[in-house]
Scaffold this motif. Structure first.
Motif, PDB file in Angstrom:
ATOM      1  N   GLU A  84       4.627   9.876   3.926  1.00  0.00           N
ATOM      2  CA  GLU A  84       4.806   8.395   4.186  1.00  0.00           C
ATOM      3  C   GLU A  84       3.678   8.600   4.969  1.00  0.00           C
ATOM      4  O   GLU A  84       2.736   7.783   4.878  1.00  0.00           O
ATOM      5  CB  GLU A  84       6.527   7.913   4.207  1.00  0.00           C
ATOM      6  N   ARG A  85       3.390   8.937   7.021  1.00  0.00           N
ATOM      7  CA  ARG A  85       2.981   9.084   7.836  1.00  0.00           C
ATOM      8  C   ARG A  85       1.508   8.888   7.667  1.00  0.00           C
ATOM      9  O   ARG A  85       0.322   8.839   8.432  1.00  0.00           O
ATOM     10  CB  ARG A  85       3.622   8.984   8.951  1.00  0.00           C
ATOM     11  N   SER A  86       1.450  10.164   6.715  1.00  0.00           N
ATOM     12  CA  SER A  86       0.208  10.687   6.337  1.00  0.00           C
ATOM     13  C   SER A  86      -1.060  10.009   4.940  1.00  0.00           C
ATOM     14  O   SER A  86      -2.070  10.643   5.131  1.00  0.00           O
ATOM     15  CB  SER A  86       0.388  12.407   6.112  1.00  0.00           C
ATOM     16  N   ILE A  87      -0.210   9.247   4.503  1.00  0.00           N
ATOM     17  CA  ILE A  87      -1.161   7.680   4.004  1.00  0.00           C
ATOM     18  C   ILE A  87      -2.565   7.663   4.235  1.00  0.00           C
ATOM     19  O   ILE A  87      -2.649   7.025   5.401  1.00  0.00           O
ATOM     20  CB  ILE A  87      -0.011   7.005   2.983  1.00  0.00           C
ATOM     21  N   GLY A  88      -3.461   7.867   3.746  1.00  0.00           N
ATOM     22  CA  GLY A  88      -4.749   7.684   4.385  1.00  0.00           C
ATOM     23  C   GLY A  88      -5.578   8.987   4.771  1.00  0.00           C
ATOM     24  O   GLY A  88      -6.789   8.422   5.713  1.00  0.00           O
ATOM     25  N   PHE A 145      -5.854  21.475  -3.344  1.00  0.00           N
ATOM     26  CA  PHE A 145      -6.801  20.209  -3.713  1.00  0.00           C
ATOM     27  C   PHE A 145      -6.669  19.789  -2.056  1.00  0.00           C
ATOM     28  O   PHE A 145      -5.612  20.070  -1.320  1.00  0.00           O
ATOM     29  CB  PHE A 145      -5.110  19.295  -4.097  1.00  0.00           C
ATOM     30  N   GLU A 146      -7.703  18.943  -2.173  1.00  0.00           N
ATOM     31  CA  GLU A 146      -8.665  18.642  -0.897  1.00  0.00           C
ATOM     32  C   GLU A 146      -8.725  16.967  -0.647  1.00  0.00           C
ATOM     33  O   GLU A 146      -9.548  17.343  -2.086  1.00  0.00           O
ATOM     34  CB  GLU A 146      -8.825  19.688   0.174  1.00  0.00           C
ATOM     35  N   GLY A 147      -8.199  16.714   0.120  1.00  0.00           N
ATOM     36  CA  GLY A 147      -8.533  15.199  -0.248  1.00  0.00           C
ATOM     37  C   GLY A 147      -7.825  14.108   0.837  1.00  0.00           C
ATOM     38  O   GLY A 147      -7.118  14.447   1.362  1.00  0.00           O
ATOM     39  N   VAL A 148      -8.115  12.566  -0.055  1.00  0.00           N
ATOM     40  CA  VAL A 148      -7.310  12.224   0.451  1.00  0.00           C
ATOM     41  C   VAL A 148      -6.230  11.131   0.245  1.00  0.00           C
ATOM     42  O   VAL A 148      -6.414  11.350  -0.905  1.00  0.00           O
ATOM     43  CB  VAL A 148      -8.754  10.538   1.333  1.00  0.00           C
ATOM     44  N   LEU A 149      -4.767  11.381   1.580  1.00  0.00           N
ATOM     45  CA  LEU A 149      -3.670  11.536   0.411  1.00  0.00           C
ATOM     46  C   LEU A 149      -3.579  10.020   0.212  1.00  0.00           C
ATOM     47  O   LEU A 149      -3.770   9.009   1.652  1.00  0.00           O
ATOM     48  CB  LEU A 149      -2.368  11.693   1.545  1.00  0.00           C
ATOM     49  N   SER A 150      -3.803   9.334  -1.023  1.00  0.00           N
ATOM     50  CA  SER A 150      -3.501   8.184  -0.903  1.00  0.00           C
ATOM     51  C   SER A 150      -2.420   7.637  -2.003  1.00  0.00           C
ATOM     52  O   SER A 150      -2.213   6.229  -2.592  1.00  0.00           O
ATOM     53  CB  SER A 150      -4.391   7.819  -1.748  1.00  0.00           C
ATOM     54  N   GLY A 151      -1.283   8.385  -2.093  1.00  0.00           N
ATOM     55  CA  GLY A 151       0.081   7.798  -2.450  1.00  0.00           C
ATOM     56  C   GLY A 151       0.749   8.199  -2.673  1.00  0.00           C
ATOM     57  O   GLY A 151       0.902   9.936  -2.587  1.00  0.00           O
ATOM     58  N   VAL A 203       5.941  11.877  -7.022  1.00  0.00           N
ATOM     59  CA  VAL A 203       4.883  12.337  -7.266  1.00  0.00           C
ATOM     60  C   VAL A 203       3.215  11.553  -5.741  1.00  0.00           C
ATOM     61  O   VAL A 203       3.927  11.194  -5.135  1.00  0.00           O
ATOM     62  CB  VAL A 203       4.139  10.506  -8.116  1.00  0.00           C
ATOM     63  N   VAL A 204       2.865  12.968  -5.207  1.00  0.00           N
ATOM     64  CA  VAL A 204       1.872  12.721  -4.602  1.00  0.00           C
ATOM     65  C   VAL A 204       0.392  12.968  -5.148  1.00  0.00           C
ATOM     66  O   VAL A 204       0.234  13.258  -6.387  1.00  0.00           O
ATOM     67  CB  VAL A 204       1.554  14.052  -3.832  1.00  0.00           C
TER      68      VAL A 204
END
Length: 153
Positions: A95-99, A116-122, A127-128
């Protein structure tokens, strides 16, 4: 005593010590490397931990471990920051790592890939969602083998 059991016991002993210092217990790891066992306790706080934080926790935890004696083998105790590539294990970590940029591996392929590598958007607990270069990927939380923050250069 199994590896998992040791980490559970140490986590229970360490949590009140760490929280009493105004810190967060990020992870506990018990590993054999070569001939030696290492008990690693990772702590953090929003502004980052320093050597004094690690030293205070190490002294108090060492005394507690000597008293309770939950580990039959000799080991080295290390208390440190989780570093820039902090692991994401608990719901609050996600939750604190979104974005933020993350790196995730799965136990089995999802859409033909396991990394997978990218921006944690949700994140909703089950579900991640990661936004990679040109696509969005949803990963069932139970299929995630490991997740950590990723440093972008």
């Amino acid at each position: 005593m199994t590896k998992r059991k040791v980490t559970d016991i140490v986590e229970e002993l360490a949590a009140p010590i760490v929280e009493g210092e105004g810190l967060e217990l990020v992870d506990v790891e018990y590993k054999k490397e070569g001939a030696n066992w290492f008990l690693r306790v990772f702590i953090d706080k929003p502004e980052g931990v320093d050597i004094d934080d690690c030293s205070r926790v190490s002294e108090k935890l060492s005394d507690m471990l000597d008293e309770v004696d939950p580990i039959p083998d000799s080991y080295f105790l290390e208390v440190s920051s989780p570093g820039a590539e902090r692991p994401l294990k608990k719901p609050a970590d996600f939750e604190r790592s979104i974005g933020k940029q993350v790196y995730i591996t799965t136990y089995e392929p999802v859409d033909g890939q396991k990394t997978f590598e990218g921006v944690l958007s949700g994140y909703d607990g089950d579900v991640v969602t990661i936004t990679e270069a040109k696509k969005t990927v949803t990963l069932p939380a139970e299929r995630i083998a490991s997740a950590r923050l990723a440093v972008v250069f």
